[in-house]
Structure formats: structure tokens, C-alpha cells
Design a protein around this motif. Structure first.
Motif, PDB file in Angstrom:
ATOM      1  N   TYR A 227      39.932 -26.731 -43.057  1.00  9.65           N
ATOM      2  CA  TYR A 227      40.817 -25.562 -42.983  1.00  9.65           C
ATOM      3  C   TYR A 227      41.081 -25.240 -41.514  1.00  9.65           C
ATOM      4  N   MET A 228      42.307 -25.485 -41.068  1.00  5.41           N
ATOM      5  CA  MET A 228      42.669 -25.287 -39.668  1.00  5.41           C
ATOM      6  C   MET A 228      43.609 -24.093 -39.539  1.00  5.41           C
ATOM      7  N   LYS A 229      43.330 -23.246 -38.586  1.00  2.72           N
ATOM      8  CA  LYS A 229      44.162 -22.060 -38.360  1.00  2.72           C
ATOM      9  C   LYS A 229      45.014 -22.180 -37.097  1.00  2.72           C
ATOM     10  N   CYS A 230      44.372 -22.572 -35.984  1.00  4.77           N
ATOM     11  CA  CYS A 230      45.109 -22.562 -34.716  1.00  4.77           C
ATOM     12  C   CYS A 230      45.665 -23.930 -34.348  1.00  4.77           C
ATOM     13  N   GLY A 231      44.902 -24.987 -34.610  1.00  2.65           N
ATOM     14  CA  GLY A 231      45.361 -26.334 -34.301  1.00  2.65           C
ATOM     15  C   GLY A 231      44.907 -26.874 -32.965  1.00  2.65           C
ATOM     16  N   TYR A 232      44.359 -26.023 -32.088  1.00  2.36           N
ATOM     17  CA  TYR A 232      43.976 -26.541 -30.764  1.00  2.36           C
ATOM     18  C   TYR A 232      42.604 -26.060 -30.293  1.00  2.36           C
ATOM     19  N   GLY A 233      41.701 -25.792 -31.232  1.00  3.26           N
ATOM     20  CA  GLY A 233      40.294 -25.633 -30.887  1.00  3.26           C
ATOM     21  C   GLY A 233      39.829 -24.255 -30.497  1.00  3.26           C
ATOM     22  N   ILE A 234      40.625 -23.217 -30.724  1.00  2.00           N
ATOM     23  CA  ILE A 234      40.242 -21.873 -30.307  1.00  2.00           C
ATOM     24  C   ILE A 234      39.498 -21.117 -31.403  1.00  2.00           C
ATOM     25  N   CYS A 235      39.997 -21.179 -32.636  1.00  3.06           N
ATOM     26  CA  CYS A 235      39.451 -20.307 -33.688  1.00  3.06           C
ATOM     27  C   CYS A 235      38.099 -20.774 -34.216  1.00  3.06           C
ATOM     28  N   GLY A 236      37.819 -22.071 -34.163  1.00  2.00           N
ATOM     29  CA  GLY A 236      36.531 -22.576 -34.614  1.00  2.00           C
ATOM     30  C   GLY A 236      36.387 -22.696 -36.120  1.00  2.00           C
ATOM     31  N   ASN A 237      37.462 -22.493 -36.866  1.00  2.85           N
ATOM     32  CA  ASN A 237      37.345 -22.506 -38.328  1.00  2.85           C
ATOM     33  C   ASN A 237      37.104 -23.901 -38.893  1.00  2.85           C
ATOM     34  N   CYS A 238      37.491 -24.938 -38.151  1.00  2.00           N
ATOM     35  CA  CYS A 238      37.402 -26.296 -38.685  1.00  2.00           C
ATOM     36  C   CYS A 238      36.215 -27.077 -38.144  1.00  2.00           C
ATOM     37  N   VAL A 239      35.218 -26.395 -37.530  1.00  2.00           N
ATOM     38  CA  VAL A 239      34.046 -27.113 -37.035  1.00  2.00           C
ATOM     39  C   VAL A 239      33.227 -27.646 -38.202  1.00  2.00           C
ATOM     40  N   MET A 240      32.531 -28.768 -37.972  1.00  2.00           N
ATOM     41  CA  MET A 240      31.715 -29.382 -39.019  1.00  2.00           C
ATOM     42  C   MET A 240      30.255 -29.429 -38.604  1.00  2.00           C
ATOM     43  N   ASP A 241      29.386 -29.134 -39.562  1.00  2.00           N
ATOM     44  CA  ASP A 241      27.944 -29.126 -39.336  1.00  2.00           C
ATOM     45  C   ASP A 241      27.395 -30.550 -39.260  1.00  2.00           C
ATOM     46  N   PRO A 242      26.353 -30.792 -38.446  1.00  2.00           N
ATOM     47  CA  PRO A 242      25.730 -29.861 -37.500  1.00  2.00           C
ATOM     48  C   PRO A 242      26.228 -30.048 -36.070  1.00  2.00           C
ATOM     49  N   LEU A 243      27.178 -30.941 -35.849  1.00  2.00           N
ATOM     50  CA  LEU A 243      27.618 -31.255 -34.488  1.00  2.00           C
ATOM     51  C   LEU A 243      28.512 -30.193 -33.892  1.00  2.00           C
ATOM     52  N   GLY A 244      29.183 -29.420 -34.756  1.00  2.00           N
ATOM     53  CA  GLY A 244      30.118 -28.415 -34.257  1.00  2.00           C
ATOM     54  C   GLY A 244      31.409 -29.001 -33.745  1.00  2.00           C
ATOM     55  N   VAL A 245      31.733 -30.245 -34.128  1.00  2.00           N
ATOM     56  CA  VAL A 245      32.989 -30.840 -33.678  1.00  2.00           C
ATOM     57  C   VAL A 245      34.155 -30.175 -34.398  1.00  2.00           C
ATOM     58  N   ARG A 246      35.223 -29.932 -33.666  1.00  2.00           N
ATOM     59  CA  ARG A 246      36.417 -29.283 -34.214  1.00  2.00           C
ATOM     60  C   ARG A 246      37.378 -30.359 -34.721  1.00  2.00           C
ATOM     61  N   MET A 247      37.702 -30.303 -35.981  1.00  2.00           N
ATOM     62  CA  MET A 247      38.546 -31.335 -36.562  1.00  2.00           C
ATOM     63  C   MET A 247      39.973 -31.297 -36.030  1.00  2.00           C
ATOM     64  N   CYS A 248      40.386 -30.192 -35.418  1.00  2.00           N
ATOM     65  CA  CYS A 248      41.732 -30.143 -34.850  1.00  2.00           C
ATOM     66  C   CYS A 248      41.784 -30.717 -33.436  1.00  2.00           C
ATOM     67  N   VAL A 249      40.624 -30.958 -32.832  1.00  2.00           N
ATOM     68  CA  VAL A 249      40.587 -31.488 -31.463  1.00  2.00           C
ATOM     69  C   VAL A 249      39.829 -32.817 -31.425  1.00  2.00           C
ATOM     70  N   GLU A 250      38.558 -32.795 -31.854  1.00  2.00           N
ATOM     71  CA  GLU A 250      37.771 -34.035 -31.902  1.00  2.00           C
ATOM     72  C   GLU A 250      38.087 -34.847 -33.159  1.00  2.00           C
ATOM     73  N   GLY A 251      38.836 -34.291 -34.058  1.00  2.00           N
ATOM     74  CA  GLY A 251      39.336 -34.943 -35.263  1.00  2.00           C
ATOM     75  C   GLY A 251      40.843 -34.755 -35.283  1.00  2.00           C
TER      76      GLY A 251
END
Length: 279
Positions: A227-251
Motif C-alpha cells: 500500500y503506497m501513498k506518496c511514492g517517494y519514500g516519505i510516508c513510510g506506509n509501504c515499509v516491509m518487516d524487518p528490514l524497513g525497506v520502502r517498496m516505493c524506493v528500494e522496491g
């Protein structure tokens, strides 16, 4: 973290110049401009007064951009009411993309509307001397996407799997992948082994693909949806456990070695307010 220019962080309106009804439920919109997207990247699509949502890029040829979608919620249902000539807000492209080397043998696994970005990938990779096997899977033949388009590409061998056996192999596309990797490993032929596996589709399919690639020690790249809200890593909604990688930036495209470390992969995802939902 890659820098995102202010210009690409704000929506710009593009005109719909073509609408294709690919299946009963899936539509393809072509817009009058390129955003310079690469296979695997996504766009944020905005309808004023409705919502903004991420959509995978189905094609970008430097002059036009395409998206393919299934109307399953308020935003996509409103988008499905648009007509040729209507303006839609687009921004991006965002995220990582698939990477390959010229001359490699690639296996592409596509589930459902994951066939759209896989067509984009096959059309691009095919220009670099690659050999490509595309395995398209769906519940039944009426849900299969982009078959004619994929068959028209050079250096592409198309394999079809349906759950009910209505077309192609009866079963899952990942079963076809495993049989392919068994042959390339166990049979002494002049055919090259599969160098990389790329996959896009439902997460359970992606998890199975990862397991097969681990078994046969084949590198893979997987397109993960969150679930992505901003698209460029600010909101943090798309991070994945436990690495905290953002799917809109690192994915959203991640390599197998990263996917193996994501404990939530194939188990659960989070909704718009962070609640866990199991697959």
C-alpha cells in the motif's frame, strides 16, 4: 535513496488517446506522453476529487505510456469511467526496475495482470539479444492477458498455465517454471541455462517463485506490491518487516537475496493505517 525532482513529484495531466478492453475486467489506457519509465517501475495516477493510487507501467515507448488495470475499488472504478480525450494526472516514474545483461536467458513468470509489466520487460530485454521464456498464468483462459502481444515479440517463447486447464498446462505457472529449471540443470544440452527469473503477480505466486529459485540456485527479481501513498519514500506506509525497506524506493522490484530476509513476505501485508492482514 535516489533523488526525486519536484517536477516528477507533482502530477501532470496527460490525455487518454486509446482505450483497449483486454479482457472482460481489464482495460488498457494509453496516454499521450512518455514519463521515461523502465520495466518494473510504477506511476501514481490521480483523479481530482477521487483519489491517487499506484499503477504498474504496462509500456513506455518514449512517446506514449500505458497502464493496465482491473476495476476493483472506488479509484479504479472511477478511472474505468474515463473516455478517450479525458485528462488524468500522472506522476513518476517511481521505484526500482528489472535489470539484466545482454545475451542472458531470462524466465519471466506472470500471474494475472502481472502480464502487463512482463510484456514491457520482454519487449525491452528482447532488444538486447536475450532469450526469453514467458510463463503466463491465470485462473482460466478468459483471464489470460497479453498473449498475442507476447507471441509477436522476437526471441520469446510463450508458455501458458491455467488453474482449470482451459488453456495450456493445467496447474500453476510456478510448476511450469520448476519443470523448466529442472531441465536446464539436469539435461546436458547446448541450450543455455536460465540466468535469471523475473516475476510479477500475486504475492503467493512470488513466494513460490522465490522458493523454487532458492532450490535451484537461480537469481531472481520479484515485483512486490504494498500500500503506497506518496511514492517517494516519505510516508513510510509501504515499509516491509524487518528490514524497513520502502517498496516505493528500494522496491517494488527486489532481488531474491533481499526477499529472503523479508519476514512478512508471503505472510501478511498492511492496510492504509498499518493494520496487518494475512494472505
Amino acid at each position: 535513496m535516489s533523488s526525486i525532482s519536484l517536477q516528477s513529484s507533482l502530477p501532470k495531466t496527460y490525455k487518454i488517446i486509446d482505450i483497449t478492453q483486454e479482457t472482460e475486467n481489464v482495460r488498457i489506457y494509453t496516454f499521450d506522453g512518455s514519463l521515461g519509465a523502465k520495466p518494473g517501475q510504477f506511476l501514481m495516477v490521480w483523479l481530482p476529487g477521487v483519489d491517487e493510487k499506484p499503477f504498474s507501467v504496462a509500456f513506455d515507448d518514449g512517446a506514449t505510456t500505458r497502464i493496465a488495470f482491473f476495476a476493483v475499488g472506488p479509484m479504479s472504478e472511477a478511472l474505468a469511467q474515463c473516455n478517450v480525450g479525458d485528462l488524468v494526472g500522472l506522476r513518476g516514474p517511481y521505484g526500482t526496475h528489472y535489470e539484466w545483461e545482454p545475451g542472458q536467458h531470462l524466465a519471466l513468470v506472470a500471474g494475472g495482470y502481472g502480464a502487463a509489466p512482463m510484456f514491457f520487460l520482454a519487449s525491452e530485454a528482447g532488444q538486447h539479444g536475450t532469450t526469453i521464456d514467458v510463463i503466463v498464468g491465470a485462473r482460466a483462459k478468459e483471464h489470460l492477458l497479453f498473449l498475442d502481444k507476447l507471441e509477436s515479440l522476437p526471441n520469446v517463447a510463450l508458455h501458458i498455465a491455467t488453474d482449470d486447464g482451459s488453456q495450456g498446462f493445467k496447474g500453476y505457472n510456478v510448476t511450469v517454471l520448476e519443470k523448466m529449471l529442472e531441465v536446464t540443470q539436469d539435461t546436458k544440452t547446448d541450450d543455455p541455462a536460465v540466468d535469471q527469473v523475473f516475476a510479477c503477480g500475486p504475492e503467493i505466486m512470488l513466494k513460490a517463485t522465490l522458493g523454487i529459485c532458492n532450490k535451484y540456485d537461480v537469481p531472481c527479481q520479484l515485483s512486490m506490491e504494498r500500500y503506497m501513498k506518496c511514492g517517494y519514500g516519505i510516508c513510510g506506509n509501504c515499509v516491509m518487516d524487518p528490514l524497513g525497506v520502502r517498496m516505493c524506493v528500494e522496491g517494488p522490484v527486489v532481488k531474491g537475496e533481499v526477499a529472503n530476509k523479508l519476514e512478512e513476505f508471503g505472510k501478511y501485508h498492511r492496510d492504509s493505517v498499518g493494520r496487518k492482514h494475512e494472505f
